[in-house]
Design a protein around this motif. Structure first.
Motif, PDB file in Angstrom:
ATOM      1  N   MET A 270      14.279 -69.991  38.252  1.00 11.01           N
ATOM      2  CA  MET A 270      14.134 -71.160  39.125  1.00 11.01           C
ATOM      3  C   MET A 270      13.348 -72.232  38.391  1.00 11.01           C
ATOM      4  O   MET A 270      12.370 -71.951  37.701  1.00 11.01           O
ATOM      5  CB  MET A 270      13.431 -70.762  40.412  1.00 11.01           C
ATOM      6  N   LYS A 271      13.767 -73.476  38.550  1.00 11.68           N
ATOM      7  CA  LYS A 271      13.122 -74.569  37.832  1.00 11.68           C
ATOM      8  C   LYS A 271      11.726 -74.836  38.383  1.00 11.68           C
ATOM      9  O   LYS A 271      11.393 -74.497  39.518  1.00 11.68           O
ATOM     10  CB  LYS A 271      13.963 -75.837  37.927  1.00 11.68           C
ATOM     11  N   ILE A 272      10.894 -75.478  37.541  1.00 10.18           N
ATOM     12  CA  ILE A 272       9.560 -75.874  37.966  1.00 10.18           C
ATOM     13  C   ILE A 272       9.676 -77.108  38.856  1.00 10.18           C
ATOM     14  O   ILE A 272      10.468 -78.007  38.592  1.00 10.18           O
ATOM     15  CB  ILE A 272       8.681 -76.181  36.735  1.00 10.18           C
ATOM     16  N   ASN A 273       8.873 -77.147  39.908  1.00  3.36           N
ATOM     17  CA  ASN A 273       8.939 -78.223  40.879  1.00  3.36           C
ATOM     18  C   ASN A 273       7.645 -79.025  40.892  1.00  3.36           C
ATOM     19  O   ASN A 273       6.548 -78.461  40.944  1.00  3.36           O
ATOM     20  CB  ASN A 273       9.195 -77.660  42.276  1.00  3.36           C
ATOM     21  N   ASN A 274       7.792 -80.343  40.866  1.00  2.00           N
ATOM     22  CA  ASN A 274       6.632 -81.229  40.904  1.00  2.00           C
ATOM     23  C   ASN A 274       6.035 -81.248  42.305  1.00  2.00           C
ATOM     24  O   ASN A 274       6.747 -81.459  43.291  1.00  2.00           O
ATOM     25  CB  ASN A 274       7.027 -82.657  40.520  1.00  2.00           C
ATOM     26  N   CYS A 275       4.730 -81.054  42.398  1.00  4.40           N
ATOM     27  CA  CYS A 275       4.082 -81.102  43.705  1.00  4.40           C
ATOM     28  C   CYS A 275       2.866 -82.008  43.661  1.00  4.40           C
ATOM     29  O   CYS A 275       2.282 -82.246  42.596  1.00  4.40           O
ATOM     30  CB  CYS A 275       3.689 -79.698  44.170  1.00  4.40           C
ATOM     31  N   ILE A 276       2.505 -82.531  44.828  1.00  5.94           N
ATOM     32  CA  ILE A 276       1.272 -83.284  44.966  1.00  5.94           C
ATOM     33  C   ILE A 276       0.465 -82.678  46.101  1.00  5.94           C
ATOM     34  O   ILE A 276       1.023 -82.080  47.033  1.00  5.94           O
ATOM     35  CB  ILE A 276       1.500 -84.792  45.205  1.00  5.94           C
ATOM     36  N   ILE A 277      -0.841 -82.814  46.011  1.00  4.56           N
ATOM     37  CA  ILE A 277      -1.770 -82.246  46.985  1.00  4.56           C
ATOM     38  C   ILE A 277      -2.607 -83.385  47.549  1.00  4.56           C
ATOM     39  O   ILE A 277      -3.220 -84.149  46.792  1.00  4.56           O
ATOM     40  CB  ILE A 277      -2.668 -81.190  46.321  1.00  4.56           C
ATOM     41  N   ILE A 278      -2.612 -83.504  48.884  1.00  4.71           N
ATOM     42  CA  ILE A 278      -3.344 -84.586  49.534  1.00  4.71           C
ATOM     43  C   ILE A 278      -4.235 -83.996  50.623  1.00  4.71           C
ATOM     44  O   ILE A 278      -3.742 -83.381  51.574  1.00  4.71           O
ATOM     45  CB  ILE A 278      -2.394 -85.620  50.172  1.00  4.71           C
ATOM     46  N   ASP A 279      -5.527 -84.176  50.480  1.00  7.27           N
ATOM     47  CA  ASP A 279      -6.488 -83.695  51.483  1.00  7.27           C
ATOM     48  C   ASP A 279      -7.793 -84.448  51.272  1.00  7.27           C
ATOM     49  O   ASP A 279      -8.285 -84.533  50.139  1.00  7.27           O
ATOM     50  CB  ASP A 279      -6.718 -82.186  51.327  1.00  7.27           C
ATOM     51  N   ASP A 280      -8.345 -84.979  52.338  1.00  6.73           N
ATOM     52  CA  ASP A 280      -9.591 -85.748  52.191  1.00  6.73           C
ATOM     53  C   ASP A 280     -10.827 -84.863  52.120  1.00  6.73           C
ATOM     54  O   ASP A 280     -11.920 -85.339  51.818  1.00  6.73           O
ATOM     55  CB  ASP A 280      -9.739 -86.760  53.333  1.00  6.73           C
ATOM     56  N   ASP A 281     -10.671 -83.563  52.375  1.00  3.36           N
ATOM     57  CA  ASP A 281     -11.775 -82.615  52.248  1.00  3.36           C
ATOM     58  C   ASP A 281     -11.765 -82.033  50.835  1.00  3.36           C
ATOM     59  O   ASP A 281     -10.803 -81.372  50.435  1.00  3.36           O
ATOM     60  CB  ASP A 281     -11.649 -81.499  53.286  1.00  3.36           C
TER      61      ASP A 281
ATOM     62  N   ASP B 201       8.792 -83.106  44.390  1.00  2.00           N
ATOM     63  CA  ASP B 201       9.652 -82.109  45.027  1.00  2.00           C
ATOM     64  C   ASP B 201       8.982 -81.435  46.224  1.00  2.00           C
ATOM     65  O   ASP B 201       9.661 -81.021  47.161  1.00  2.00           O
ATOM     66  CB  ASP B 201      10.036 -81.019  44.014  1.00  2.00           C
ATOM     67  N   ILE B 202       7.654 -81.301  46.169  1.00  2.00           N
ATOM     68  CA  ILE B 202       6.926 -80.542  47.187  1.00  2.00           C
ATOM     69  C   ILE B 202       5.636 -81.272  47.554  1.00  2.00           C
ATOM     70  O   ILE B 202       4.897 -81.724  46.676  1.00  2.00           O
ATOM     71  CB  ILE B 202       6.589 -79.121  46.688  1.00  2.00           C
ATOM     72  N   LEU B 203       5.360 -81.363  48.864  1.00  2.00           N
ATOM     73  CA  LEU B 203       4.112 -81.942  49.368  1.00  2.00           C
ATOM     74  C   LEU B 203       3.238 -80.841  49.957  1.00  2.00           C
ATOM     75  O   LEU B 203       3.704 -80.035  50.753  1.00  2.00           O
ATOM     76  CB  LEU B 203       4.385 -82.952  50.482  1.00  2.00           C
ATOM     77  N   PHE B 204       1.962 -80.816  49.567  1.00  2.00           N
ATOM     78  CA  PHE B 204       0.957 -80.038  50.271  1.00  2.00           C
ATOM     79  C   PHE B 204       0.047 -81.064  50.922  1.00  2.00           C
ATOM     80  O   PHE B 204      -0.669 -81.796  50.240  1.00  2.00           O
ATOM     81  CB  PHE B 204       0.176 -79.141  49.307  1.00  2.00           C
ATOM     82  N   LEU B 205       0.066 -81.119  52.244  1.00  2.00           N
ATOM     83  CA  LEU B 205      -0.414 -82.305  52.941  1.00  2.00           C
ATOM     84  C   LEU B 205      -1.313 -81.956  54.126  1.00  2.00           C
ATOM     85  O   LEU B 205      -0.933 -81.162  54.992  1.00  2.00           O
ATOM     86  CB  LEU B 205       0.812 -83.088  53.416  1.00  2.00           C
ATOM     87  N   ASP B 206      -2.509 -82.553  54.139  1.00  2.00           N
ATOM     88  CA  ASP B 206      -3.380 -82.454  55.308  1.00  2.00           C
ATOM     89  C   ASP B 206      -2.861 -83.413  56.376  1.00  2.00           C
ATOM     90  O   ASP B 206      -2.045 -84.298  56.091  1.00  2.00           O
ATOM     91  CB  ASP B 206      -4.808 -82.819  54.908  1.00  2.00           C
TER      92      ASP B 206
ATOM     93  N   VAL C   6      10.543 -80.673  50.343  1.00  2.00           N
ATOM     94  CA  VAL C   6       9.685 -79.638  50.916  1.00  2.00           C
ATOM     95  C   VAL C   6       8.331 -80.214  51.297  1.00  2.00           C
ATOM     96  O   VAL C   6       7.633 -80.783  50.451  1.00  2.00           O
ATOM     97  CB  VAL C   6       9.485 -78.468  49.925  1.00  2.00           C
ATOM     98  N   CYS C   7       7.961 -80.050  52.566  1.00  2.00           N
ATOM     99  CA  CYS C   7       6.655 -80.493  53.045  1.00  2.00           C
ATOM    100  C   CYS C   7       5.925 -79.311  53.661  1.00  2.00           C
ATOM    101  O   CYS C   7       6.442 -78.657  54.562  1.00  2.00           O
ATOM    102  CB  CYS C   7       6.807 -81.620  54.070  1.00  2.00           C
ATOM    103  N   ILE C   8       4.717 -79.056  53.167  1.00  2.00           N
ATOM    104  CA  ILE C   8       3.858 -77.996  53.685  1.00  2.00           C
ATOM    105  C   ILE C   8       2.592 -78.648  54.232  1.00  2.00           C
ATOM    106  O   ILE C   8       1.864 -79.302  53.493  1.00  2.00           O
ATOM    107  CB  ILE C   8       3.472 -76.992  52.583  1.00  2.00           C
TER     108      ILE C   8
END
Length: 231
Positions: free
Chosen positions: A1-12, A51-56, A76-78
């Protein structure tokens, strides 16, 4: 499976660093942005490389729900949040998973497995065809046709527009939502116990406050709004 670009957003900061440390454990993910403010991540979204969001959710200025509305092009949104009351609204925004803080590695690992399943399904979507006849469901997987007896299905798991069908021997997937699948009369022996899960009643071994355990030892979470289905 290919590598997926993700970003992480959280103010804590602590939660943000925890997600970063967990994400770095999985080769599937390549972190290309870490933000304490959602608006700072918009330029990356506009580039179309995420490709992927990790989102507060609960963040000042631009909250996580409004940010997602501006980033619907991301597959993809988590959500990772301390506010479970936002779960229903978040799933209306094409969310794959919803993690309630405090963040635990075991729970994060389950989310990664869901991401892997979903991305694999997305790549193979054009290969799936489904038909039902009697007690049997037929699934076309590539050039072969799988025959699954309905009474042997342990549970169903939703993955956005797909549904994973789990038997004791194997897992299969079909390109239809869990809600649509459960509308079929052939699936009336299944009970929806969570937004993402439905189980076949006869395989339920133990009912607990927040989960049920199947005969094979599999634990399935119970959503608060679905508890009455098990009465």
């Amino acid at each position: 499976m290919k590598i997926n670009n993700c970003i992480i957003i959280d103010d804590d900061e602590i939660d943000r660093l925890t997600v970063v440390s967990y994400a770095k454990r999985f080769p599937l993910l390549k972190i290309i942005g870490i933000f304490s403010k959602a608006e700072d991540a918009l330029p990356l979204i506009e580039e179309g490389i995420v490709d992927i969001l990790f989102l507060d959710i609960d963040m000042p200025n631009l909250n996580g729900l409004d940010f997602r509305k501006k980033a619907m092009n991301v597959a993809v949104c988590i959500y990772i949040t301390a506010h479970p009351e936002h779960a229903v609204e978040s799933f209306e925004l094409d969310t794959l998973d919803f993690i309630v803080k405090p963040i635990k590695l075991e729970r994060f690992s389950q989310t990664i497995s869901r991401i892997e399943d979903y991305l694999e399904l997305k790549e193979k979507a054009q290969l799936f065809e489904t038909s039902i006849g009697g007690d049997v469901i037929y699934i076309k997987e590539g050039y072969q046709q799988a025959k699954i007896k309905l009474h042997e299905i342990l549970y169903l798991e939703a993955l956005k527009d797909y549904t994973k069908i789990v038997t004791q021997a194997k897992k299969h997937c079909v390109l239809t939502s869990l809600g649509n699948l459960l509308k079929d009369p052939n699936f009336n022996s299944f009970t929806r116990v969570h937004r993402s899960y439905a189980v076949q009643n006869k395989y339920i071994s133990t009912k607990k406050t927040n989960e049920i355990v199947l005969h094979n030892g599999t634990s399935i979470p119970i959503g608060r709004s679905y508890r009455e289905n098990l009465v």
